[in-house]
Design a protein around this motif. Structure first.
Motif, mmCIF file in Angstrom:
data_model
loop_
_atom_site.group_PDB
_atom_site.id
_atom_site.type_symbol
_atom_site.label_atom_id
_atom_site.label_comp_id
_atom_site.label_asym_id
_atom_site.label_seq_id
_atom_site.Cartn_x
_atom_site.Cartn_y
_atom_site.Cartn_z
ATOM 1 N N HIS A 20 49.748 43.460 35.541
ATOM 2 C CA HIS A 20 48.603 42.590 35.845
ATOM 3 C C HIS A 20 48.389 42.590 37.355
ATOM 4 O O HIS A 20 49.147 41.990 38.104
ATOM 5 N N LEU A 21 47.333 43.249 37.825
ATOM 6 C CA LEU A 21 47.074 43.378 39.255
ATOM 7 C C LEU A 21 46.226 42.246 39.810
ATOM 8 O O LEU A 21 46.433 41.783 40.926
ATOM 9 N N ASP A 22 45.215 41.838 39.036
ATOM 10 C CA ASP A 22 44.292 40.796 39.476
ATOM 11 C C ASP A 22 43.753 40.102 38.233
ATOM 12 O O ASP A 22 44.154 40.418 37.112
ATOM 13 N N VAL A 23 42.805 39.193 38.428
ATOM 14 C CA VAL A 23 42.301 38.394 37.304
ATOM 15 C C VAL A 23 41.874 39.261 36.130
ATOM 16 O O VAL A 23 42.258 39.026 34.994
ATOM 17 N N ASN A 24 41.083 40.295 36.375
ATOM 18 C CA ASN A 24 40.577 41.162 35.303
ATOM 19 C C ASN A 24 40.982 42.615 35.499
ATOM 20 O O ASN A 24 40.287 43.525 35.042
ATOM 21 N N LEU A 25 42.109 42.834 36.163
ATOM 22 C CA LEU A 25 42.505 44.196 36.525
ATOM 23 C C LEU A 25 43.952 44.456 36.110
ATOM 24 O O LEU A 25 44.857 43.684 36.441
ATOM 25 N N HIS A 83 39.803 47.985 33.831
ATOM 26 C CA HIS A 83 38.903 46.947 34.319
ATOM 27 C C HIS A 83 38.371 46.165 33.119
ATOM 28 O O HIS A 83 37.746 46.761 32.232
#
Length: 258
Positions: A20-25, A83
């Protein structure tokens, strides 16, 4: 990446895992390139994209349907970035779009819908076919051993099974496969090939991720069954011989996932 690196994981949880890199990434942690394949195993791309989408949805919503397309083959040497676009978040349905990108190019897209359970709604599913129970069927590895030792089969056909056996023994696939029925004629005259499939060493997974495992399995034996029904040869040359298999499209509905 060397052939040694291309050993399929014996834990399905490892094959599905994303970072999990970011909110939606999200980013893949491992990718598997099957022997003779042009790109990463399609079932792993589907399942990792679905895991990414599932991580962006309220747990009260369950996967209702998905549609996906493979656009380009993926390399196992570069991570895939997923994404997630939250297209619509309603009170009963949530729709998401997942784009898998590698090297700046979109290699795969997935549209999926999640629904809050509504048990009062009408439902339908096909009746269970009359096949042997899983415990009465032999593993593919066992069947490959028997066929590869046969002296009545053409050498090219035997060699194909020997290679399939070597692959099975070397990759420690997280999915155990047993043939339940071959060339079964249905009531409407269509031909069916039936398999039992089960994740090995499966950790405790909640229902949403059980469906992600099913999406991994969805890319196993589907194309080979289609070529058999069409009467195409696996080995040799000519217009009636399979030269390359490509996964193009998948559709699940709520009944098929339960």
């Amino acid at each position: 990446m060397s052939e040694l690196d291309q050993v399929e994981h014996d834990q399905i949880s490892t094959s599905l895992e994303v970072e999990h890199l970011d909110v939606n990434l999200f980013r893949s942690k491992s990718l598997w390139l099957p022997r003779r394949a042009r790109g990463v195993f399609g079932g792993q791309v589907i399942s990792q994209a679905l895991v990414s989408a599932t991580n962006c949805v309220n747990p009260a919503f369950g996967l209702h349907s998905l549609h996906c397309y493979f656009l380009l083959s993926a390399s196992p040497s570069t991570p895939i970035i997923y994404h997630v676009d939250r297209v619509r978040q309603g009170r009963t349905y949530t729709t998401l779009f997942v784009r898998a990108v590698q090297g700046g190019r979109t290699i795969f897209v997935l549209m999926c819908s999640f629904q809050k359970p509504e048990p009062w709604q009408p439902s339908h599913q096909w009746p269970m076919p009359d096949v042997l129970k899983p415990e009465d069927c032999e593993l593919e590895e066992t069947r490959y051993i028997e066929v590869s030792k046969s002296t009545t089969l053409p050498p090219a056909f035997r060699k194909g099974y020997e290679e399939a056996l070597a692959l099975k023994q070397s990759t420690r696939s997280p999915i155990a496969v047993k043939r339940a029925g071959e060339h079964v004629i249905q009531v409407d005259g269509t031909v069916a090939y039936m398999y039992w499939m089960q994740a090995r060493h499966i950790p405790k997974y909640e229902a949403p991720f059980q469906k992600c495992i099913l999406s991994y399995i969805s890319d196993m034996h589907l194309i080979s069954s289609a070529s058999k029904i069409l009467g195409l040869k696996t080995f040799g040359k000519g217009p009636d011989t399979v030269s390359m298999n490509v996964s193009e499209f998948r559709v699940f509905d709520d009944n098929s996932l339960e």
